[in-house]
Design a protein around this motif. Structure first.
Motif, mmCIF file in Angstrom:
data_model
loop_
_atom_site.group_PDB
_atom_site.id
_atom_site.type_symbol
_atom_site.label_atom_id
_atom_site.label_comp_id
_atom_site.label_asym_id
_atom_site.label_seq_id
_atom_site.Cartn_x
_atom_site.Cartn_y
_atom_site.Cartn_z
ATOM 1 N N HIS A 120 4.692 -70.128 -71.944
ATOM 2 C CA HIS A 120 3.425 -69.736 -71.987
ATOM 3 C C HIS A 120 2.789 -68.804 -72.756
ATOM 4 N N GLN A 121 3.504 -67.708 -72.998
ATOM 5 C CA GLN A 121 3.447 -66.769 -74.094
ATOM 6 C C GLN A 121 3.248 -67.103 -75.388
ATOM 7 N N PRO B 163 4.313 -56.169 -73.594
ATOM 8 C CA PRO B 163 4.090 -56.968 -72.598
ATOM 9 C C PRO B 163 2.686 -57.605 -72.846
ATOM 10 N N TYR B 164 2.485 -58.902 -72.795
ATOM 11 C CA TYR B 164 1.397 -59.505 -73.125
ATOM 12 C C TYR B 164 0.753 -59.515 -74.421
ATOM 13 N N PHE C 293 1.298 -61.038 -78.102
ATOM 14 C CA PHE C 293 1.722 -62.546 -79.010
ATOM 15 C C PHE C 293 2.639 -62.083 -80.093
ATOM 16 N N HIS D 99 12.567 -64.082 -76.833
ATOM 17 C CA HIS D 99 11.776 -63.725 -76.090
ATOM 18 C C HIS D 99 11.529 -65.026 -74.847
ATOM 19 N N LYS E 84 11.818 -63.799 -70.845
ATOM 20 C CA LYS E 84 10.947 -64.224 -69.696
ATOM 21 C C LYS E 84 11.789 -65.022 -68.822
#
Lengths: 250, 82
Positions: A7-8, A106-107, A109, A185, A189
């Protein structure tokens, strides 16, 4: 969504600008983070060197270290002649480094986990090498593809292989950076996801969740290393390719 | 963690190899499209791509000298470069 490791990497449009001459020029979250990367890198370097002293402050010495590091890397790979490419190499190094490090928030891109971004950078590098090589050496630049001491019969084959090898450079350059960032990444995750899923299983699960949690912490440290290392590798290879443009073989 | 360096090395070598194969296949495909020799261009250039990939890997692992290493400053044949 919380447990989806992919999703990231989703791209969504922030300001849609569609159909400009058949192209989709929307301002996406990737564009936003690229702008942020440039702003942070430029802002940091500008602010830390704005009122510079002979005895550098802490932040100023960080900027100076980045400069010295890139300069010695370029000088080692391409000689003093290569220093005319210093702004180019330094910009690429800082862009990739800041983009990689920003991906660790975090969060945020990670722009270097999009292959199109890394491929554009690699094409820029190889384009510079080709254009400068032909400008400086003319057709002698093609000597890069002709190794010495090869029997005449094998020459066409060897030249063809060398040409393919040359054009595979931007591909491997971009794939390496992209794959490292993407894989890192996703791993991070996935392990972080284990913590969440295990801790829903009651007391035993919470006890078991400590293991992936430790792994996540270790991986975070590793990712910082990879972020720096990959920026370094990208810059070193850029220097080596520039060396090809400056001194192609006979 | 020691795994990091090995992992980076593995990714480096594999990306070198994959890039060679991909570019070979791409060139073969383009030649087939333009000249219309399908499938021969693809076959020949895929094989050449494999060869170039192996060459890339050997170079990147430092078993072969870079072709330009002979005159490049600060670079000797057989240097194991990043």
């Amino acid at each position: 969504m919380a447990n989806d490791p992919i999703h990231q990497f989703q791209i969504h449009k922030i300001i849609p600008i569609e159909n400009v001459g058949g192209l989709d020029l929307s301002f996406t979250n990737v564009s936003l983070f690229m702008v942020a990367t440039v702003a942070i890198a430029a802002g940091f370097l500008y602010l830390t060197t704005a009122n510079r002293g002979l005895v550098p402050s802490r932040m100023q010495s960080v900027s100076e270290m980045a400069y010295e590091f890139t300069a010695s890397m370029l000088r080692d790979a391409a000689g003093t002649q290569g220093m005319r490419f210093f702004p180019f190499v330094f910009s690429i190094f800082m862009f990739v480094l800041v983009a990689n490090l920003m991906g660790m928030f975090p969060y945020f891109f990670t722009v270097t986990s999009s292959i199109i971004v890394t491929f554009s950078l690699a094409i820029l590098v190889i384009g510079t090498v080709i254009v400068y090589g032909f400008m400086k050496h003319g057709l002698k630049f093609l000597g890069l593809f002709v190794p010495e001491g090869v029997p005449g019969v094998l020459m066409p084959l060897v030249v063809m292989i060398e040409v393919i090898s040359f054009f595979s450079r931007p591909v491997s350059l971009s794939v390496r950076l992209f794959a490292n960032m993407l894989a890192g990444h996703i791993t991070l995750k996935v392990f972080a996801g284990f913590v969440v899923s295990l801790s829903t299983l009651g007391a035993l699960g919470i006890g078991g969740a400590i293991l992936p949690l430790l792994m996540t912490i270790a991986l975070t440290g590793l990712e910082f290393l990879v972020a720096f290392l990959q920026a370094y590798v990208f810059a070193v290879l850029t220097c080596m390719y520039i060396n090809d443009a400056l001194h192609p073989g006979h | 963690m020691d795994g990091g360096a090995g992992f980076a090395y593995a990714l480096r070598l594999s990306s070198e190899f994959i890039a060679g194969v991909l570019v070979g296949a791409g060139i073969g495909y383009l030649i087939d499209r333009i000249v219309g020799t399908s499938p021969w261009g693809m076959i020949v250039f895929l094989l050449l791509g494999f060869v170039a990939g192996i060459l890339n890997v050997l170079r990147s692992a430092g078993h072969l000298a870079e072709p330009e290493a002979k005159i490049g400053p600060g670079a000797k044949p057989g240097d194991n470069k990043e």
